[in-house]
Design a protein around this motif. Structure first.
Motif, PDB file in Angstrom:
ATOM      1  N   GLN A  82       0.826  -1.198   0.000  1.00 49.68           N
ATOM      2  CA  GLN A  82       0.000   0.000   0.000  1.00 49.68           C
ATOM      3  C   GLN A  82       0.865   1.254   0.000  1.00 49.68           C
ATOM      4  O   GLN A  82       1.838   1.351   0.747  1.00 49.68           O
ATOM      5  CB  GLN A  82      -0.920  -0.002   1.226  1.00 49.68           C
ATOM      6  CG  GLN A  82      -1.996   1.083   1.201  1.00 49.68           C
ATOM      7  CD  GLN A  82      -2.985   0.915   2.348  1.00 49.68           C
ATOM      8  OE1 GLN A  82      -2.591   0.666   3.491  1.00 49.68           O
ATOM      9  NE2 GLN A  82      -4.266   1.062   2.055  1.00 49.68           N
ATOM     10  N   ASP A  95      -8.575  10.247  -5.856  1.00 45.96           N
ATOM     11  CA  ASP A  95      -9.212   9.044  -6.384  1.00 45.96           C
ATOM     12  C   ASP A  95      -9.133   8.968  -7.904  1.00 45.96           C
ATOM     13  O   ASP A  95      -8.856   7.908  -8.473  1.00 45.96           O
ATOM     14  CB  ASP A  95     -10.685   8.991  -5.947  1.00 45.96           C
ATOM     15  CG  ASP A  95     -10.848   8.733  -4.458  1.00 45.96           C
ATOM     16  OD1 ASP A  95      -9.871   8.273  -3.825  1.00 45.96           O
ATOM     17  OD2 ASP A  95     -11.948   8.976  -3.928  1.00 45.96           O
ATOM     18  N   LYS A 112      -7.435   6.086 -10.409  1.00 42.98           N
ATOM     19  CA  LYS A 112      -8.194   5.432 -11.476  1.00 42.98           C
ATOM     20  C   LYS A 112      -7.477   5.571 -12.809  1.00 42.98           C
ATOM     21  O   LYS A 112      -7.451   4.636 -13.614  1.00 42.98           O
ATOM     22  CB  LYS A 112      -9.596   6.033 -11.563  1.00 42.98           C
ATOM     23  CG  LYS A 112     -10.490   5.708 -10.372  1.00 42.98           C
ATOM     24  CD  LYS A 112     -11.830   6.410 -10.478  1.00 42.98           C
ATOM     25  CE  LYS A 112     -12.700   6.122  -9.248  1.00 42.98           C
ATOM     26  NZ  LYS A 112     -13.994   6.859  -9.311  1.00 42.98           N
ATOM     27  N   GLU A 132      -8.911  -3.657  -6.188  1.00 42.29           N
ATOM     28  CA  GLU A 132      -9.607  -2.765  -5.254  1.00 42.29           C
ATOM     29  C   GLU A 132      -8.696  -1.567  -4.985  1.00 42.29           C
ATOM     30  O   GLU A 132      -7.791  -1.637  -4.143  1.00 42.29           O
ATOM     31  CB  GLU A 132      -9.939  -3.494  -3.954  1.00 42.29           C
ATOM     32  CG  GLU A 132     -10.950  -4.620  -4.118  1.00 42.29           C
ATOM     33  CD  GLU A 132     -11.363  -5.218  -2.791  1.00 42.29           C
ATOM     34  OE1 GLU A 132     -11.921  -4.476  -1.948  1.00 42.29           O
ATOM     35  OE2 GLU A 132     -11.103  -6.424  -2.581  1.00 42.29           O
ATOM     36  N   THR A 156      -9.033   1.134  -3.436  1.00 39.22           N
ATOM     37  CA  THR A 156      -9.017   1.680  -2.077  1.00 39.22           C
ATOM     38  C   THR A 156      -7.992   0.978  -1.194  1.00 39.22           C
ATOM     39  O   THR A 156      -7.603   1.524  -0.158  1.00 39.22           O
ATOM     40  CB  THR A 156     -10.400   1.554  -1.432  1.00 39.22           C
ATOM     41  OG1 THR A 156     -10.830   0.180  -1.456  1.00 39.22           O
ATOM     42  CG2 THR A 156     -11.421   2.407  -2.168  1.00 39.22           C
ATOM     43  N   LYS A 157      -7.553  -0.201  -1.624  1.00 33.16           N
ATOM     44  CA  LYS A 157      -6.559  -0.934  -0.844  1.00 33.16           C
ATOM     45  C   LYS A 157      -5.131  -0.680  -1.332  1.00 33.16           C
ATOM     46  O   LYS A 157      -4.177  -1.165  -0.729  1.00 33.16           O
ATOM     47  CB  LYS A 157      -6.856  -2.436  -0.883  1.00 33.16           C
ATOM     48  CG  LYS A 157      -8.150  -2.811  -0.158  1.00 33.16           C
ATOM     49  CD  LYS A 157      -8.356  -4.312  -0.127  1.00 33.16           C
ATOM     50  CE  LYS A 157      -9.622  -4.683   0.643  1.00 33.16           C
ATOM     51  NZ  LYS A 157      -9.841  -6.148   0.679  1.00 33.16           N
ATOM     52  N   THR A 158      -4.988   0.069  -2.425  1.00 37.28           N
ATOM     53  CA  THR A 158      -3.656   0.322  -2.966  1.00 37.28           C
ATOM     54  C   THR A 158      -3.005   1.559  -2.362  1.00 37.28           C
ATOM     55  O   THR A 158      -1.797   1.739  -2.496  1.00 37.28           O
ATOM     56  CB  THR A 158      -3.692   0.469  -4.499  1.00 37.28           C
ATOM     57  OG1 THR A 158      -4.506   1.610  -4.840  1.00 37.28           O
ATOM     58  CG2 THR A 158      -4.257  -0.784  -5.151  1.00 37.28           C
ATOM     59  N   THR A 218      -3.421   4.879   0.894  1.00 35.85           N
ATOM     60  CA  THR A 218      -4.111   5.539   1.996  1.00 35.85           C
ATOM     61  C   THR A 218      -3.582   6.958   2.115  1.00 35.85           C
ATOM     62  O   THR A 218      -2.389   7.204   1.947  1.00 35.85           O
ATOM     63  CB  THR A 218      -3.912   4.798   3.330  1.00 35.85           C
ATOM     64  OG1 THR A 218      -4.527   5.571   4.378  1.00 35.85           O
ATOM     65  CG2 THR A 218      -2.437   4.596   3.664  1.00 35.85           C
ATOM     66  N   ASN A 219      -4.480   7.889   2.377  1.00 37.57           N
ATOM     67  CA  ASN A 219      -4.100   9.290   2.578  1.00 37.57           C
ATOM     68  C   ASN A 219      -4.090   9.675   4.051  1.00 37.57           C
ATOM     69  O   ASN A 219      -3.836  10.833   4.391  1.00 37.57           O
ATOM     70  CB  ASN A 219      -5.067  10.212   1.825  1.00 37.57           C
ATOM     71  CG  ASN A 219      -4.837  10.199   0.326  1.00 37.57           C
ATOM     72  OD1 ASN A 219      -3.699  10.092  -0.136  1.00 37.57           O
ATOM     73  ND2 ASN A 219      -5.906  10.286  -0.450  1.00 37.57           N
TER      74      ASN A 219
END
Length: 348
Positions: free
Chosen positions: A110, A306, A310, A329, A331-333, A335-336
């Motif tokens: 991540q 985001d 993408k 996924e 969202t799993k790659t 984190t902010n």
């Protein structure tokens, strides 16, 4: 949480509790880090791609956060990733593309802080080998220098060729590294075109060795080629490392976000004083010209939007048709969470 699993009230309560827990743990970061050694892998550290990392290292930001940082410069991205997989290093500083690619192979890493918001690369043709170049179709059958096979420069060159209507299979890609080796490959006539990072591209351009045909060093050029800004270099680590070492992860992020803030106001003299002499490739003025060409491409605060994530997924799946984009996924790659905390600390 997935929609439909919990009702809205329970979801809101859980989100609030998570935010409170994060804020509480982040507030006591400094007291819990202590003196911790972290080993970080890179590939081609002298490139501007890693400049925020170099600044944080040279100005002692990691040390001030309680981190004893060891940075290992590997010959290729693949070797850096192998070192991460075997536990030889704790984290990697590399392209966000690689994070997505590793997820497609069920290697769950991540990104936790971004260094750039544009690829910081350009592609040019050799004026010596291709003096009559007119368009991308002229590259058919030619040799294109990239930093390494499968690298971000490889993917950018691939996209440039596609946009020109030339199948990438019609050229030969040759790994030339990201420093003196790339320059020598162009000047010796070993390659006909090159896609690479700074300061290599500006040095070749200003010396009259190449003609730029696609520029992703600027925000405008990046949007023109990719259709959006693109996350570039980032720090990433296995998800379980982040889970078990939140304080250390925050400390690493703090150092990088602080260096990003420093870069926004640093002048030419400041930069020259910080960057190791070897990184200048023997020409300070050209090095500074390179910096000016891509200064806006560095992240403002270490966060990834985001839509940028993408765009990276679309670009990567275009390069590798075997990748099943719908299985990733996003969202799993990344984190902010850590960058947001660092932003509040340093007002970045």
């Amino acid at each position: 949480m997935r929609e439909g699993v919990f009702n809205r009230r329970l979801f809101s309560l859980s989100a609030a509790l998570a935010a409170f827990t994060w804020a509480r743990s982040a507030a006591s970061i400094e007291a819990r880090v202590g003196k911790t050694k972290v080993t970080l892998a890179v590939s081609g550290k002298a490139a501007f791609y890693y400049l925020p990392l170099t600044v944080a290292e040279q100005l002692g930001y990691f040390e001030q956060e309680g981190i004893e940082m060891e940075i290992i410069d590997f010959q290729s991205v693949l070797k850096a990733q192998q070192a991460l997989a075997t536990g030889t290093v704790d984290a990697v500083c590399g392209a966000f593309d690689h994070v997505i690619n590793l997820h497609s192979k069920n290697q769950f890493v991540q990104s936790f802080v971004a260094l750039g918001r544009a690829p910081q690369m350009a592609m040019g043709v050799s004026i010596k080998n291709m003096p009559n170049y007119k368009n991308g179709m002229d590259l058919k059958g030619k040799k294109i220098g990239i930093s390494a096979p499968g690298s971000s420069s490889n993917m950018m060159a691939y996209l440039v060729l596609q946009r020109a209507g030339l199948p990438p299979s019609e050229v030969s890609f040759i790994g030339v590294g990201t420093a003196a080796g790339a320059i020598a490959a162009v000047r010796s006539g070993q390659i006909d075109a090159v896609c690479n990072f700074e300061p290599v591209m500006t040095m070749l351009e200003q010396k009259g060795d190449i003609k730029i045909i696609s520029d992703a060093r600027t925000l405008k050029g990046t949007r023109a080629l990719y259709g959006s800004l693109m996350p570039a270099a980032c720090l990433y680590a296995p998800s379980d490392f982040l889970y078990k070492n939140r304080a250390v992860t925050q400390a690493l992020t703090n150092a990088v976000v602080r260096s990003l803030k420093w870069l926004r106001t640093a002048g030419p003299r400041d930069l020259i004083k910080v960057v190791p002499e070897a990184y200048l490739l023997g020409d300070r003025s050209l090095y500074l010209a390179s910096y000016n060409n891509l200064r806006e491409s560095f992240s403002l605060n270490g966060m990834i939007a985001d839509e940028e994530a993408k765009a990276a997924l679309r670009h990567l799946s275009n390069f590798d048709p075997t990748m099943k984009a719908d299985k990733i996924e996003l969202t799993k790659t990344f984190t902010n969470a850590y960058a947001k905390r660092a932003k509040s600390i340093f007002r970045a």
